[in-house]
Design a protein around this motif. Structure first.
Motif, PDB file in Angstrom:
ATOM      1  N   PRO A  55     -37.179 -52.860 -36.233  1.00 52.26           N
ATOM      2  CA  PRO A  55     -37.134 -53.663 -37.465  1.00 52.26           C
ATOM      3  C   PRO A  55     -35.997 -54.688 -37.466  1.00 52.26           C
ATOM      4  O   PRO A  55     -36.192 -55.821 -37.895  1.00 52.26           O
ATOM      5  N   GLU A  56     -34.822 -54.285 -36.928  1.00 57.33           N
ATOM      6  CA  GLU A  56     -33.688 -55.231 -36.965  1.00 57.33           C
ATOM      7  C   GLU A  56     -33.861 -56.399 -35.996  1.00 57.33           C
ATOM      8  O   GLU A  56     -33.172 -57.414 -36.118  1.00 57.33           O
ATOM      9  N   VAL A  72     -52.050 -49.284 -34.162  1.00 58.22           N
ATOM     10  CA  VAL A  72     -51.176 -50.364 -33.714  1.00 58.22           C
ATOM     11  C   VAL A  72     -50.758 -51.166 -34.940  1.00 58.22           C
ATOM     12  O   VAL A  72     -51.593 -51.507 -35.779  1.00 58.22           O
ATOM     13  N   MET A  73     -49.453 -51.405 -35.046  1.00 49.55           N
ATOM     14  CA  MET A  73     -48.890 -52.145 -36.174  1.00 49.55           C
ATOM     15  C   MET A  73     -48.485 -53.528 -35.688  1.00 49.55           C
ATOM     16  O   MET A  73     -47.730 -53.653 -34.720  1.00 49.55           O
ATOM     17  N   TYR A  96     -44.950 -46.836 -46.677  1.00 49.44           N
ATOM     18  CA  TYR A  96     -45.604 -45.823 -45.844  1.00 49.44           C
ATOM     19  C   TYR A  96     -46.915 -46.346 -45.277  1.00 49.44           C
ATOM     20  O   TYR A  96     -47.574 -47.195 -45.873  1.00 49.44           O
ATOM     21  N   ALA A  97     -47.279 -45.766 -44.128  1.00 45.67           N
ATOM     22  CA  ALA A  97     -48.635 -45.944 -43.609  1.00 45.67           C
ATOM     23  C   ALA A  97     -49.225 -44.541 -43.496  1.00 45.67           C
ATOM     24  O   ALA A  97     -48.488 -43.549 -43.430  1.00 45.67           O
ATOM     25  N   ASP A 130     -43.713 -43.777 -41.413  1.00 43.85           N
ATOM     26  CA  ASP A 130     -42.822 -44.803 -41.925  1.00 43.85           C
ATOM     27  C   ASP A 130     -43.522 -46.170 -41.819  1.00 43.85           C
ATOM     28  O   ASP A 130     -44.052 -46.515 -40.765  1.00 43.85           O
ATOM     29  N   GLY A 131     -43.487 -46.937 -42.899  1.00 41.15           N
ATOM     30  CA  GLY A 131     -44.205 -48.211 -42.947  1.00 41.15           C
ATOM     31  C   GLY A 131     -43.575 -49.329 -42.134  1.00 41.15           C
ATOM     32  O   GLY A 131     -44.180 -50.376 -41.951  1.00 41.15           O
ATOM     33  N   ASP A 132     -42.371 -49.117 -41.618  1.00 40.80           N
ATOM     34  CA  ASP A 132     -41.731 -50.134 -40.785  1.00 40.80           C
ATOM     35  C   ASP A 132     -41.878 -49.855 -39.300  1.00 40.80           C
ATOM     36  O   ASP A 132     -41.805 -50.775 -38.486  1.00 40.80           O
TER      37      ASP A 132
END
Ligand code: DHE
Length: 548
Positions: A135-136, A204-205, A240-241, A255-257
């Motif tokens: 994320p960062e 896959v995100m 969330y996912a 976790d949604g990220d």
């Protein structure tokens, strides 16, 4: 010839990462070599398990446990697989999808005990979990000039990819590898993240803010899956996912990220009616509520809808609603308060009030095997707001009243039945700005029928026998080879055009046809050699905001 003792050495076969043992031989078992068994097992998972279940206990298709297959016998099974049935069993032999040898092996395979694939818990999930871009390290603002809300995520089924196509220019922005037979796309509440899931249970995100959108995380949540969704309630956007698996029967909140798996919940348990144990209650559609911090999880074989409160996943509260067996797909009404979902093999639609967490109705659709996708919301000239579903088993479309305040007499009743092109319909579609209801007939055996779509005019639905217009989309696309099938209409964000997939065999030309919703004329054909077996299409705005 086959050496029976060698043939029945327990051995392993693999489908992706599934490892299964050939169950031990019993007297009278048919002869299969290990390689025949492996091939049959792979075919079973690819072609049959979706309807009949991994453990062969039946759902959309009949049960195929040995207490049923053995009395029926080899010849019966072989003929059934070859010729199919009008109730929905495909004609695998005569269609050329399976060779005579394969059909023969499948009939013998079904006389053996089902192979049980292994469990898939936290250890396996964490092993498969990859954060590709942390994320960062992701952009803090959108780095491309794509109009994200009018982007379409298109399933390229047999390529194991999705295409991201611009809704205005029809340009393929990028193609992303996702996994074996990717099934659906869903979009986070903010519109930034796109989640796809394949039959192989790989999620896959994708970050749509990157210069070229691409994967930022992935995970495998089991060995067979169909559904993924994200938290949409105010205050929990993108947090969330969730993914639901067919095998093992479970769902996981992530976790949604990053897709880090946080909480796995098995769906094994009692059927809602007879209250007998079921070892394989698969997770079908999942929907993120707009009224509460909840996911609605359809548990197919036990016939329950789990309303999973994600406000404290350490103390998970689940409201378990008795619905009806064989829950499959569904969507929201136009106010987004009510979830309408099909118990397809029972011919019913179950309605859940997501505000009160209550079942409000179970409605017979008077057709065979309702299959709505997310359904279609239209404003009926006589009955006000109604929701529509078509059927896999016949040509009917059921319209159900959804307005208990303004039209209480018609609420949660089937108010009208329409007759469309024919059986084999998978999806209906409309849009708040449209005067049309589109009905496909994807799985109809007749090429002209499966190559067209029926369109009803909403302002004419008050007439005695509303007529429909036929749009011969395959003909418009100019594809002569194969039997390409028209599947799943999806509107652009503005609601002035609707896209249909022209789904052909993997080695033949496919296309997407764009239809002008006002004139019902073809506006554009998207053809590209990278468009291999396009099926589902998901407009970012309509999918994240549940507009359908
Ligand atoms: Fe689907 C949605 C399961 C076959 C295209 N499909 C769904 C959903 C489920 C499901 C549970 C709902 C997900 C959600 O909303 O969370 N589909 C299954 C099966 O079990 C089945 C019958 C057999 C199988 O082996 O997979 C099956 N589905 C198909 C196809 O053959 C289709 C036409 C082509 C393909 O890509 O495989 C197909 N399914 C779709 C599409 C959606 C879908 C396009 C999403 C529709 C939408 O508008 O949301």
């Amino acid at each position: 010839g086959d050496d029976a003792s060698a043939a029945y050495q327990p051995s392993l076969t693999t489908l992706g990462q599934i490892q299964v043992e050939i169950p031990g031989r019993k007297p009278g078992d048919p002869v299969m070599t290990p390689s025949e068994y492996q091939d049959a097992n792979t075919i079973y998972f690819q072609r049959c398990a979706g309807c009949h279940g991994v453990l062969r206990k039946g759902a959309t298709g009949k049960a195929l446990t040995t207490d049923i297959t053995r009395p029926n016998g080899f010849e019966y099974l072989r003929d059934f697989i070859t010729y199919g049935s009008p109730a929905g069993m495909p004609n695998w032999g005569t269609s050329g999808d399976m060779t005579e040898e394969q059909v023969d092996a499948m009939a013998r395979y079904l006389l053996l005990e089902p192979a049980v694939p292994p469990e898939w818990g936290m250890a396996e999930m964490r092993d498969s979990w990859k954060v590709i871009v942390a994320p960062e390290d992701r952009p803090t603002e959108k780095m491309n000039d794509i109009d994200i809300d009018n982007l379409f995520s298109v399933t390229l089924r047999d390529a194991g990819e999705i295409a991201l196509i611009d809704g205005a220019s029809y340009e393929i922005k990028t193609i992303i590898e996702t996994g074996y037979a990717v099934h659906i796309s869903r979009i986070s509440a903010s519109g930034r993240y796109l989640f796809v899931i394949g039959r192989d249970a790989k999620v896959v995100m994708i970050d749509l803010w990157m210069e070229t959108p691409g994967p930022v995380a992935e995970i495998k949540v089991g060995s067979e899956a169909r559904s993924v969704e994200t938290s949409k309630f105010e205050g929990y956007e993108d947090q969330y996912a969730i993914a639901g698996a067919y095998w093992p029967p479970q769902f996981v909140i992530m976790d949604g990220d990053t897709l880090e798996p946080l909480r796995i919940k098995s769906t094994r348990g009692m059927t809602y009616d007879e209250q007998d144990f079921h070892p394989e209650p698969r997770v079908a559609a999942i929907l993120g509520s707009h009224y509460k911090p909840e996911f609605l999880v359809n548990v197919k074989e036990t016939g329950k809808i789990m309303m999973v409160d994600y406000s404290d996943i350490d103390a998970l509260k689940i409201t378990e609603i008795n619905a009806e067996r064989f829950l499959h797909d569904g969507g929201l009404d136009s106010t987004q308060r009510y979830f309408l979902t099909a118990a397809n093999a029972r011919g019913k639609i179950v309605v859940i009030d997501t505000k009160e967490s209550k079942k409000v109705a179970v409605i017979e659709t008077e057709g065979e095997t309702p299959h709505p996708g997310r359904g279609a919301n239209i404003n009926h000239p006589t009955y006000g707001p109604v929701w529509a579903t078509s059927h896999l088993g016949d040509d009917t479309v059921a319209l159900i009243g959804t307005d208990p305040e303004g039209n209480p007499d018609h609420a949660w009743k089937m108010v009208q039945q329409l007759y469309a092109l024919g059986g084999g319909s998978l999806f209906v579609k409309s849009h708040p700005t449209s005067n049309h209801l589109y009905v496909d007939a994807t799985l109809n055996p007749d090429a002209e029928t499966s190559g067209s779509v029926a369109v009803f005019k909403i302002d004419e639905l008050g007439q005695e026998e509303p007529e429909y217009t036929v749009l011969p989309l395959v003909e418009w696309a100019g594809i002569a080879e194969g039997q390409p099938r028209v599947v799943q209409g999806e509107f652009n964000q503005a609601g002035n055009e609707i896209w249909f997939s022209i789904w052909n065999a993997a080695d033949l030309e496919s296309a997407i046809v764009v239809v002008d919703d006002k004139t019902l004329e073809m506006k554009h054909v998207i053809k590209d050699e990278r468009l291999v077996t396009p099926t589902g299409k998901f407009n970012v705005f309509n999918t994240r905001a549940d507009v359908y």
